[in-house]
Design an enzyme around this catalytic site. Structure first.
Site, PDB file in Angstrom:
ATOM      1  CD  GLU A 103      -2.906  -1.106   2.331  1.00  0.00           C
ATOM      2  OE1 GLU A 103      -4.093  -1.362   2.130  1.00  0.00           O
ATOM      3  OE2 GLU A 103      -2.435  -0.951   3.461  1.00  0.00           O
ATOM      4  CB  CYS A 116       3.224   7.569   2.985  1.00  0.00           C
ATOM      5  SG  CYS A 116       3.742   6.387   4.228  1.00  0.00           S
ATOM      6  CB  CYS A 123       7.377  -4.963   8.699  1.00  0.00           C
ATOM      7  SG  CYS A 123       8.806  -4.264   9.570  1.00  0.00           S
ATOM      8  CB  CYS A 127       6.775  -2.358  16.203  1.00  0.00           C
ATOM      9  SG  CYS A 127       8.422  -1.988  15.592  1.00  0.00           S
ATOM     10  CB  CYS A 130       3.337  -1.517  13.801  1.00  0.00           C
ATOM     11  SG  CYS A 130       3.377  -1.334  12.018  1.00  0.00           S
ATOM     12  CG  LEU A 225      13.025   7.498  20.794  1.00  0.00           C
ATOM     13  CD1 LEU A 225      14.334   6.739  20.637  1.00  0.00           C
ATOM     14  CD2 LEU A 225      13.303   8.931  21.264  1.00  0.00           C
ATOM     15  CB  CYS A 343       1.335   6.214  11.517  1.00  0.00           C
ATOM     16  SG  CYS A 343       1.926   7.737  10.860  1.00  0.00           S
TER      17      CYS A 343
HETATM   18  N1  SAH Z   1       9.543   0.708   9.631  1.00  0.00           N
HETATM   19  C1  SAH Z   1       9.793   2.096   9.628  1.00  0.00           C
HETATM   20  C2  SAH Z   1       8.961   2.796   8.614  1.00  0.00           C
HETATM   21  C3  SAH Z   1       7.463   2.698   8.851  1.00  0.00           C
HETATM   22  S1  SAH Z   1       6.993   4.204   9.464  1.00  0.00           S
HETATM   23  C4  SAH Z   1       9.621   2.667  11.005  1.00  0.00           C
HETATM   24  O1  SAH Z   1       9.063   1.992  11.857  1.00  0.00           O
HETATM   25  O2  SAH Z   1      10.080   3.775  11.212  1.00  0.00           O
HETATM   26  C5  SAH Z   1       5.645   3.812  10.398  1.00  0.00           C
HETATM   27  C6  SAH Z   1       5.546   4.833  11.541  1.00  0.00           C
HETATM   28  O3  SAH Z   1       4.262   4.643  12.123  1.00  0.00           O
HETATM   29  C7  SAH Z   1       6.583   4.573  12.618  1.00  0.00           C
HETATM   30  O4  SAH Z   1       7.061   5.795  13.136  1.00  0.00           O
HETATM   31  C8  SAH Z   1       5.785   3.836  13.685  1.00  0.00           C
HETATM   32  O5  SAH Z   1       6.334   4.069  14.959  1.00  0.00           O
HETATM   33  C9  SAH Z   1       4.410   4.437  13.511  1.00  0.00           C
HETATM   34  N2  SAH Z   1       3.319   3.541  13.898  1.00  0.00           N
HETATM   35  C10 SAH Z   1       3.269   2.203  13.776  1.00  0.00           C
HETATM   36  N3  SAH Z   1       2.084   1.739  14.243  1.00  0.00           N
HETATM   37  C11 SAH Z   1       1.384   2.816  14.651  1.00  0.00           C
HETATM   38  C12 SAH Z   1       0.072   2.992  15.187  1.00  0.00           C
HETATM   39  N4  SAH Z   1      -0.746   1.969  15.384  1.00  0.00           N
HETATM   40  N5  SAH Z   1      -0.332   4.241  15.479  1.00  0.00           N
HETATM   41  C13 SAH Z   1       0.476   5.316  15.256  1.00  0.00           C
HETATM   42  N6  SAH Z   1       1.699   5.212  14.712  1.00  0.00           N
HETATM   43  C14 SAH Z   1       2.158   3.975  14.423  1.00  0.00           C
HETATM   44 FE1  SF4 Z   2       7.906  -2.552  10.863  1.00  0.00          FE
HETATM   45 FE2  SF4 Z   2       5.743  -1.310  11.774  1.00  0.00          FE
HETATM   46 FE3  SF4 Z   2       7.872  -1.582  13.345  1.00  0.00          FE
HETATM   47 FE4  SF4 Z   2       7.985   0.090  11.256  1.00  0.00          FE
HETATM   48  S1  SF4 Z   2       6.652   0.291  13.041  1.00  0.00           S
HETATM   49  S2  SF4 Z   2       9.521  -1.407  11.888  1.00  0.00           S
HETATM   50  S3  SF4 Z   2       6.688  -1.015   9.784  1.00  0.00           S
HETATM   51  S4  SF4 Z   2       6.621  -3.261  12.542  1.00  0.00           S
END
Ligand code: SAH
Ligand code: SF4
Length: 351
Positions: A103, A116, A123, A127, A130, A225, A343
């Site tokens: 996407e 984006c 992935c 995390c 996410c 972070l 996000c």
């Molecule tokens: N993998 C990379 C790029 C993806 S960016 C990374 O993690 O930086 C995705 C962004 O969305 C990251 O900053 C992550 O911390 C944030 N994110 C992930 N899940 C989220 C959620 N449920 N609500 C808000 N932000 C989220």
């Molecule tokens: Fe992967 Fe989501 Fe963590 Fe970014 S925030 S590294 S997309 S699991």
């Protein structure tokens, strides 16, 4: 996982010109007995005119187009769906040649139009907050599949023009650094989007943060972070167990920033997990001496999520502590939530 493999559309005997870097395209042209300026024309038609096929390259004679079409082709991601949110955010679901799906999200904001894009299908980083992380890794995207999201979206939204690119879609860009670096060369060098307008976001793979400036054009760096202690970060981001905060900040401090640029620190606010005034104060301390700005992202919930979204008052209090600590801190508006485009909400229909 539902199996939705599409019919494979690759033509093994033909070369996908999109899969070639600029030097490889030049070799292809040379090996085909053509003069070098044809490579320049191909680059122009593929990356600036967004040609869908060799037949589209009307600057070439019919004979030349036929000759080239006999041995080469241009791949394009297939638009599977396009959702438009009330706030103007759009989400595109693309199918790739082997049936995987990714996407990307278009975010209008005043004079900016940010795309984006994804760097992996799924992935591996896991995390806990996410949705993409829950899918696990399907596979790395090839350089052309990353860059093609920009070309495909540009075609769809013409005559509007994409002004900024963020690698904040599905996947961890630094876990696919070679393909990402080549895609960034194409986006900045061939599509001519300034590296100042491109941001790569990472969960914090420290050796790759060190490698990035050597491998890729000088795009902006964002670091997710999301916690101010190793204990909390370990529990929400498994990558922290390998690269804890001390190592991550050492890499950030040493990161060769271009003049007047800053590292963006993304901080997803999880209710009662990392959203206290104490966390905000620790964040101020951690970022001392690093040219930085903070993007606060209140957690975007999804079905089955194990975290909550702090209320607005708590988010504003957190921001206030950062501002008093002389940090630049923005609260990211959650765009496109009702179409699952915000996000952390990208799952490309895999669930
Ligand atoms: N993998 C990379 C790029 C993806 S960016 C990374 O993690 O930086 C995705 C962004 O969305 C990251 O900053 C992550 O911390 C944030 N994110 C992930 N899940 C989220 C959620 N449920 N609500 C808000 N932000 C989220
Ligand atoms: Fe992967 Fe989501 Fe963590 Fe970014 S925030 S590294 S997309 S699991």
């Amino acid at each position: 996982m539902k199996s939705r493999k599409a019919v494979v559309t690759t033509m093994p005997s033909k070369t996908n010109l999109k899969s070639l870097s600029k030097p490889e395209l030049e070799s292809f042209v040379k090996d085909s007995g053509l003069p070098l300026f044809r490579a320049k024309q191909l680059v122009h038609w593929i990356y600036e005119r967004h040609a869908l096929s060799i037949a589209d390259i009307t600057e070439f004679s019919k004979d030349l187009r036929e000759k080239l079409s006999g041995k080469a082709y241009l791949s394009s991601p297939e638009l599977v769906s396009r959702l438009v949110s009330e706030d103007g955010t759009e989400k595109f679901l693309f199918g790739l040649e082997d049936g995987e799906r990714i996407e990307c999200v278009l975010i209008p904001d005043e004079e900016r139009l940010t795309l984006c894009i994804s760097s992996q299908a799924g992935c591996a980083m896991g995390c806990r907050f996410c949705l993409t992380g829950r899918l696990g890794l399907k596979r790395n995207l090839f350089a052309h599949e990353i860059a093609d999201q920009v070309i495909a979206a540009a075609r769809i939204i013409a005559p509007r023009r994409i002004t900024n690119i963020v690698l904040m879609g599905m996947g961890e860009p630094l876990a696919n650094i070679e393909n990402v670096a080549e895609a960034l060369r194409r986006i900045t060098g061939l599509m001519k989007i300034s590296p100042r307008r491109v941001t790569l976001s990472t969960a914090g793979i420290v050796p790759a943060i060190r490698e990035l400036p050597k491998k890729a054009p000088p795009v902006n760096l964002a670091v997710s972070l999301n916690a101010t202690t190793d204990a909390v970060r370990n529990s929400v981001m498994p990558v922290n167990r390998t690269y804890p905060l001390g190592k991550l900040f050492e890499a950030c401090r040493k990161y060769p920033l271009q003049p007047r640029r800053k590292i963006t620190f993304e901080y997803v606010l999880l209710k009662d997990v990392n959203d206290s005034a104490g966390d905000a104060r620790r964040l101020v301390c951690l970022l001392k001496g690093i040219p930085s700005k903070v993007n606060l992202i209140p957690f975007n919930p999804y079905e089955g999520a194990e975290f909550g979204r702090p209320d607005d008052e708590r988010v504003l209090e957190f921001q206030q502590v950062l501002l008093k600590g002389s940090l630049t801190a923005l609260i990211r508006k959650s765009k496109g939530r009702e179409i699952q485009a915000a996000c952390g909400q990208l799952e490309a229909g895999y669930r």
